[in-house]
Design an enzyme around this catalytic site. Sequence first.
Site, PDB file in Angstrom:
ATOM      1  N   SER A   1      39.290 -52.659  42.067  1.00 43.55           N
ATOM      2  CA  SER A   1      39.041 -51.426  42.809  1.00 43.55           C
ATOM      3  C   SER A   1      37.677 -50.827  42.520  1.00 43.55           C
ATOM      4  O   SER A   1      36.878 -51.363  41.761  1.00 43.55           O
ATOM      5  CB  SER A   1      40.129 -50.383  42.540  1.00 43.55           C
ATOM      6  OG  SER A   1      40.050 -49.931  41.208  1.00 43.55           O
TER       7      SER A   1
ATOM      8  N   TYR B   1      39.413 -51.552  47.175  1.00 46.29           N
ATOM      9  CA  TYR B   1      40.106 -50.318  47.510  1.00 46.29           C
ATOM     10  C   TYR B   1      39.688 -49.192  46.569  1.00 46.29           C
ATOM     11  O   TYR B   1      39.243 -49.422  45.444  1.00 46.29           O
ATOM     12  CB  TYR B   1      41.621 -50.509  47.489  1.00 46.29           C
ATOM     13  CG  TYR B   1      42.163 -50.950  46.153  1.00 46.29           C
ATOM     14  CD1 TYR B   1      42.665 -50.016  45.246  1.00 46.29           C
ATOM     15  CD2 TYR B   1      42.175 -52.288  45.808  1.00 46.29           C
ATOM     16  CE1 TYR B   1      43.150 -50.416  44.012  1.00 46.29           C
ATOM     17  CE2 TYR B   1      42.661 -52.694  44.578  1.00 46.29           C
ATOM     18  CZ  TYR B   1      43.149 -51.754  43.677  1.00 46.29           C
ATOM     19  OH  TYR B   1      43.609 -52.153  42.465  1.00 46.29           O
TER      20      TYR B   1
ATOM     21  N   GLY C   1      37.154 -54.672  37.758  1.00 47.36           N
ATOM     22  CA  GLY C   1      37.603 -56.044  37.947  1.00 47.36           C
ATOM     23  C   GLY C   1      36.484 -56.934  38.452  1.00 47.36           C
ATOM     24  O   GLY C   1      35.329 -56.800  38.047  1.00 47.36           O
ATOM     25  N   ALA C   2      36.817 -57.839  39.367  1.00 48.47           N
ATOM     26  CA  ALA C   2      35.822 -58.774  39.903  1.00 48.47           C
ATOM     27  C   ALA C   2      34.645 -58.052  40.553  1.00 48.47           C
ATOM     28  O   ALA C   2      33.514 -58.535  40.519  1.00 48.47           O
ATOM     29  CB  ALA C   2      36.487 -59.711  40.907  1.00 48.47           C
TER      30      ALA C   2
END
Length: 138
Positions: free
Chosen positions: A24, A57, A72-73
């Site tokens: 996110s 998101y 995260g990624a």
Amino acid sequence: MIEIVRSKLHGLHVTGCDLEYHGSITLDPLICRQAGMYPMEFVYIWNKNSGQRISTYVIYGEPGSRCCVLNGAAARTCQKGDAVIICASMQVQNPDELYTVRPNVLTFDNQNNIIEHFQYNVFKSKEFEYDFRIDSVS
């Protein structure tokens, strides 16, 4: 269906990257409220420094923090200090719906203070069935 801009944060600066978080982008909810972006809404993110483009998101961070943290990624696509464009979109059935949509667009300084607030406006003119202008919001 036509995908169009619904709201946009232009030139928001990345305040952090957290590779170990589960995905996110974390944004200040006060900024999101003014732009009309919602938690869990998918957004496009375009890095002005690298040209990298991703989607993820929105989650809300601390109100008033002016945060923009890639998690995260997504953390691999930006560095702290990079200027990004964050765009929420929507779909319309036909072009005539463009006349009723007024996307909020916010621009930012280096500390993520809002410096401009305007709206995109599609209207019918003598020259074009779908003309365009940018209107300032007071």
